[in-house]
Structure formats: structure tokens, C-alpha cells
Design an enzyme around this catalytic site. Structure first.
Site, PDB file in Angstrom:
ATOM      1  N   GLY A  17       3.043  -8.077   1.166  1.00 41.51           N
ATOM      2  CA  GLY A  17       3.980  -7.193   0.299  1.00 41.51           C
ATOM      3  C   GLY A  17       5.176  -7.792   0.668  1.00 41.51           C
ATOM      4  N   CYS A  18       6.146  -7.030   0.354  1.00 43.18           N
ATOM      5  CA  CYS A  18       7.615  -7.609   0.482  1.00 43.18           C
ATOM      6  C   CYS A  18       7.607  -8.029   1.930  1.00 43.18           C
ATOM      7  CB  CYS A  18       8.636  -6.610   0.451  1.00 43.18           C
ATOM      8  SG  CYS A  18      10.237  -6.835   0.587  1.00 43.18           S
ATOM      9  N   PHE A  19       8.220  -9.437   2.172  1.00 41.29           N
ATOM     10  CA  PHE A  19       8.172 -10.058   3.484  1.00 41.29           C
ATOM     11  C   PHE A  19       8.986  -9.535   4.437  1.00 41.29           C
ATOM     12  CE2 PHE A  19       9.844 -13.876   0.373  1.00 41.29           C
ATOM     13  CZ  PHE A  19      11.054 -13.344   0.529  1.00 41.29           C
ATOM     14  N   TYR A  38       3.506  -9.118  -4.393  1.00 46.11           N
ATOM     15  CA  TYR A  38       3.238  -8.142  -2.973  1.00 46.11           C
ATOM     16  C   TYR A  38       1.875  -8.191  -2.479  1.00 46.11           C
ATOM     17  CZ  TYR A  38       8.314  -7.034  -4.095  1.00 46.11           C
ATOM     18  OH  TYR A  38       9.656  -7.247  -4.313  1.00 46.11           O
ATOM     19  N   PRO A  77       7.413  -6.705   7.309  1.00 49.20           N
ATOM     20  CA  PRO A  77       6.318  -7.315   8.162  1.00 49.20           C
ATOM     21  C   PRO A  77       6.766  -8.522   8.817  1.00 49.20           C
ATOM     22  CG  PRO A  77       5.642  -6.725   5.760  1.00 49.20           C
ATOM     23  CD  PRO A  77       7.075  -6.699   6.010  1.00 49.20           C
TER      24      PRO A  77
END
Length: 180
Positions: free
Chosen positions: A43-45, A121, A48
Site C-alpha cells: 500500500g502507501c509506503f 497500492y 508500513p
């Protein structure tokens, strides 16, 4: 694991699975650390990449772009956002004596913030070698039918061949830390 380069003489040795970092401290003691890498679409880095830094055995994370084996030029954020060829990825450097690849897969699955139907994403495992590929396949089979508390299903996570990873622009690295 942080090493002060002034106090250590270091070398990386490829061993087919990852790398072994051998460091000689200024007092002459040899320190060996097993270092491996994993790459994932999560997903959006931003979130995470930083959450994984809290996991014991994770040495570093890098936000970047991957998943486009036909890449003929280095991507930038705009080309990733407005195209369908790239995945926002997280490269994870980890000590495989403290954290196995299978344990890392567990952390990735629980930490990721993917969006169904979005290549950018997507939830994707990009194994670096045959061993990681075998571990990922077995882990996915073992967890078939699994669903997180937020409703994300294992079946929405895919396995793709490793493709070149490009580090994202500097402002994407440690993004949340810069915003606080």
C-alpha cells in the site's frame, strides 16, 4: 543493529540467500550478522516502512518503486501515481538470525495498508531468490482463507517475480518522522 563506521571495518559477503555482514570492532572482535532483504508492495509506503522498523530483527526499510520488469527509466512519484505499471514498495533489510523470512511475511501482512484494485497500492510479495519464493508460496498456502480484523483477505495478496527496486525520492524516506 547500528554500526559506527569509525569503530568497525565492515564487508558484505553474498551467500545466495542474503548477505553476511562481518565487522571487526576496534578491539579486534569479529562480529557476524546475517543480513537479508525482502521487497513488498504494502500500500502507501510511508506508514508500513516506519512500522516495520519497530520489529525486532528489522535493520532498515527503504520506500521505493518496483513491480515493473519492463522499466526503461528510473521512475519518480508522479510517474507512479499517474501510471499503472508501478507498485509503491518497501525494501526491508533484516537480520535473518533474529527474524526469519516467514516471520517477516507475518509482520508485512499485518502492517500493510493496501488498496484493492490499485496496482500502485497493491499487496505483493517480491521474493529475491528461490528460497524466499518457496517460503512465500508455502506461507500463502498455509494461510489461505486468512482474514485480518480490518477485512483484508490473504487471497488479495499476490506473489510476483522480483523486479528492480528504485529508491523513492528523499522526502518519502522516514516520512512520518519528518511530519511529527
Amino acid at each position: 543493529l547500528a554500526f559506527c563506521e569509525d569503530a568497525f571495518s565492515s564487508a558484505f559477503v553474498q551467500n545466495g540467500v542474503g548477505s553476511t555482514r562481518s565487522s571487526i570492532a576496534s578491539n579486534g572482535i569479529l562480529i557476524r550478522t546475517a543480513v537479508s532483504e525482502g521487497t513488498f508492495g504494502m500500500g502507501c509506503f510511508w506508514e508500513p516502512a516506519e512500522e516495520l522498523l519497530k520489529v525486532d530483527g528489522v535493520i532498515d526499510t527503504v520506500a521505493g518503486y518496483t513491480g515493473n520488469p519492463k522499466a526503461d527509466k528510473v521512475p519518480n512519484y508522479e510517474s507512479v501515481c499517474y501510471g499503472r505499471d508501478w507498485v509503491e514498495g518497501v525494501r526491508v533489510v533484516f537480520d535473518d538470525e533474529k527474524l526469519s523470512y516467514e516471520e517477516l511475511l507475518e509482520e508485512v501482512f499485518e502492517t500493510q495498508k493496501p488498496q484493492l484494485g490499485s496496482r500502485q497500492y497493491a499487496s505483493i510479495i517480491f521474493p529475491h531468490n528461490d528460497q524466499q519464493s518457496q517460503i512465500a508460496k508455502a506461507w500463502m498456502e498455509k494461510n489461505a482463507g486468512r482474514e485480518r480484523k480490518d477485512g483484508w483477505k490473504m487471497e488479495w495478496t499476490s506473489l510476483e517475480p522480483y523486479s528492480r527496486f528504485f529508491q523513492a525520492e528523499g522526502y518519502h524516506q522516514r516520512y512520518w518522522q519528518k511530519q511529527r
